[in-house]
Scaffold this motif. Structure first.
Motif, PDB file in Angstrom:
ATOM      1  N   SER A 168       0.840  -1.191   0.000  1.00  0.00           N
ATOM      2  CA  SER A 168       0.000   0.000   0.000  1.00  0.00           C
ATOM      3  C   SER A 168       0.881   1.249   0.000  1.00  0.00           C
ATOM      4  N   LEU A 169       0.311   2.362  -0.424  1.00  0.00           N
ATOM      5  CA  LEU A 169       1.056   3.619  -0.477  1.00  0.00           C
ATOM      6  C   LEU A 169       1.559   4.012   0.907  1.00  0.00           C
ATOM      7  N   ARG A 170       0.732   3.805   1.924  1.00  0.00           N
ATOM      8  CA  ARG A 170       1.139   4.177   3.281  1.00  0.00           C
ATOM      9  C   ARG A 170       2.288   3.292   3.752  1.00  0.00           C
ATOM     10  N   TYR A 171       2.200   2.000   3.469  1.00  0.00           N
ATOM     11  CA  TYR A 171       3.279   1.080   3.858  1.00  0.00           C
ATOM     12  C   TYR A 171       4.580   1.478   3.170  1.00  0.00           C
ATOM     13  N   ASN A 172       4.518   1.743   1.874  1.00  0.00           N
ATOM     14  CA  ASN A 172       5.716   2.137   1.143  1.00  0.00           C
ATOM     15  C   ASN A 172       6.300   3.433   1.677  1.00  0.00           C
ATOM     16  N   SER A 173       5.418   4.382   1.997  1.00  0.00           N
ATOM     17  CA  SER A 173       5.885   5.662   2.516  1.00  0.00           C
ATOM     18  C   SER A 173       6.617   5.480   3.839  1.00  0.00           C
ATOM     19  N   LEU A 174       6.082   4.635   4.715  1.00  0.00           N
ATOM     20  CA  LEU A 174       6.753   4.373   5.990  1.00  0.00           C
ATOM     21  C   LEU A 174       8.081   3.656   5.777  1.00  0.00           C
ATOM     22  N   ALA A 175       8.105   2.766   4.791  1.00  0.00           N
ATOM     23  CA  ALA A 175       9.358   2.058   4.487  1.00  0.00           C
ATOM     24  C   ALA A 175      10.416   3.031   3.971  1.00  0.00           C
ATOM     25  N   TYR A 176      10.016   3.951   3.087  1.00  0.00           N
ATOM     26  CA  TYR A 176      10.956   4.975   2.622  1.00  0.00           C
ATOM     27  C   TYR A 176      11.441   5.814   3.804  1.00  0.00           C
ATOM     28  N   GLY A 177      10.511   6.155   4.690  1.00  0.00           N
ATOM     29  CA  GLY A 177      10.887   6.950   5.857  1.00  0.00           C
ATOM     30  C   GLY A 177      11.899   6.236   6.736  1.00  0.00           C
ATOM     31  N   ALA A 178      11.710   4.929   6.915  1.00  0.00           N
ATOM     32  CA  ALA A 178      12.661   4.145   7.692  1.00  0.00           C
ATOM     33  C   ALA A 178      14.041   4.174   7.030  1.00  0.00           C
ATOM     34  N   LEU A 179      14.047   4.069   5.708  1.00  0.00           N
ATOM     35  CA  LEU A 179      15.315   4.098   4.971  1.00  0.00           C
ATOM     36  C   LEU A 179      16.017   5.443   5.152  1.00  0.00           C
ATOM     37  N   PHE A 180      15.303   6.548   4.932  1.00  0.00           N
ATOM     38  CA  PHE A 180      15.914   7.865   5.063  1.00  0.00           C
ATOM     39  C   PHE A 180      16.291   8.154   6.518  1.00  0.00           C
ATOM     40  N   GLY A 181      15.447   7.699   7.452  1.00  0.00           N
ATOM     41  CA  GLY A 181      15.751   7.911   8.864  1.00  0.00           C
ATOM     42  C   GLY A 181      16.996   7.158   9.304  1.00  0.00           C
ATOM     43  N   LEU A 182      17.145   5.921   8.834  1.00  0.00           N
ATOM     44  CA  LEU A 182      18.336   5.142   9.176  1.00  0.00           C
ATOM     45  C   LEU A 182      19.580   5.720   8.511  1.00  0.00           C
TER      46      LEU A 182
END
Length: 340
Positions: A14-28
């Motif tokens: 889902s778009l929300r799941y992908n967005s959170l995954a991108y956020g985890a990547l940028f945050g890490l």
């Protein structure tokens, strides 16, 4: 990071799941930058975290920016030091600017857009002045220009590579869609059916499903009478009726010529039978308009199902095909169910 971003682009979530995954990547990535900083004075660190934070929203959305804020802010808290509070405020400011940029510029991702983001990535440096002035001033005066250049170049380079990945993924998705779409009716084609058959054969799908096989009655006569151009438009009309009559989870495919297949995941043969009847009634109520004449089109249909999902698609289609021939033998404009 680019490799992981590319993998996430291909994830069918889902778009929300992908967005959170991108956020985890940028945050890490921002957290990793904080663990390799340039420490200008004891407790005061300058690093590339803001590059990751400022591009989070343009490439991942609002949820990505918030997720990267949470991860990077938490990491900065545990790192501690004299500038901990200023660092957390800077992280929050970078994330806020990232979200604002996305909304104000309609997510502009070109050269001038990245120039603006590169400048915005410098703004959190002013949170240094939360520290005592006598500490913040010499640090800012000494490092402001290198910090501005480093963040500007970091945003330009990271943005360029991420854009290349997004553009490649978009192109690949378009090519794949074209391969799997019937050029005339704009629904799925035989290639897509064969791909689904391959995936199911290789154990990538095992849920119950039903098959609805539709064949237009006397289509050759229609072509002979009105011409192939009208016949093509009739096929488009029927494809549109089928698409509007099935569930969002169902997949309509032009199987060949005047034959259509509807693959219905997690459906029984009775559900497929009711769907066929709904398509039949819709088509009766909406004949194909040709000038002042309305061309009534009927079809024969066969339905079948795999209750355990273990059967190959082709074998269930074959059963539906046998039921289809029973419908034709019964005089056409009929729907028949196969033995499950």
């Amino acid at each position: 990071m680019i490799v992981i971003f590319s993998i996430l682009l291909r994830a069918k979530r889902s778009l929300r799941y992908n967005s959170l995954a991108y956020g985890a990547l940028f945050g890490l990535a921002a957290t990793a930058a904080m663990f390799s900083p340039a420490e200008v004075v004891p407790g005061v660190r300058i690093d590339g975290r803001y590059v990751m934070l400022i591009i989070a929203a343009p490439f991942g959305g609002t949820y990505a920016a918030l997720m990267s804020l949470l991860l990077a802010g938490t990491a900065r808290f545990f790192i501690g030091g004299q500038a901990m509070f200023a660092g957390i405020v800077g992280i929050a400011l970078a994330s806020a600017l990232s979200i604002i940029y996305r909304k104000v510029t309609n997510n502009r991702r070109d050269f001038w857009g990245f120039c603006a983001l590169g400048i915005l990535a410098f703004c959190p440096a002013f949170t240094l002045f939360i520290l005592p002035f006598e500490v913040a001033r010499p640090v800012f005066e000494t490092n402001a220009l290198p910090f501005l250049i480093a963040n500007f170049l970091g945003v330009m380079i990271a943005g360029k590579f991420l854009c290349l990945e997004v553009n490649y993924h978009t192109h690949l998705k378009t090519v794949t869609s074209d391969l799997e779409t019937d050029a005339l009716t704009k629904i799925g084609n035989r290639y897509l059916f064969d791909k689904l058959e391959y995936n199911r054969f290789n154990g990538r799908a095992s849920s119950p499903f039903a098959i609805l096989l539709i064949d237009i009655d006397h289509f050759k006569n229609l072509n002979d009478r009105y011409g192939h151009d009208v016949g093509d438009r009739v096929l488009q009309h029927i494809a549109a009726v089928i698409s509007s009559s099935v569930r969002e989870t169902d997949l309509a495919i032009r199987y060949g010529g005047e034959e259509f297949v509807v693959i219905m995941p997690n459906a029984t043969i009775d559900q497929a039978d009711r769907t066929a009847a709904r398509i039949q009634n819709t088509l009766r109520q909406n004949p194909f308009p040709l000038g002042r004449e309305n061309i009534g089109v009927t079809f024969s249909a066969g339905v079948s199902a795999s209750e355990d999902g273990a059967s190959p698609l082709s074998s269930i289609v074959k059963k539906a095909d046998q039921a289809l021939y029973q419908a034709k033998d019964a005089g056409r404009d009929a729907i028949m169910k196969s033995e499950v």
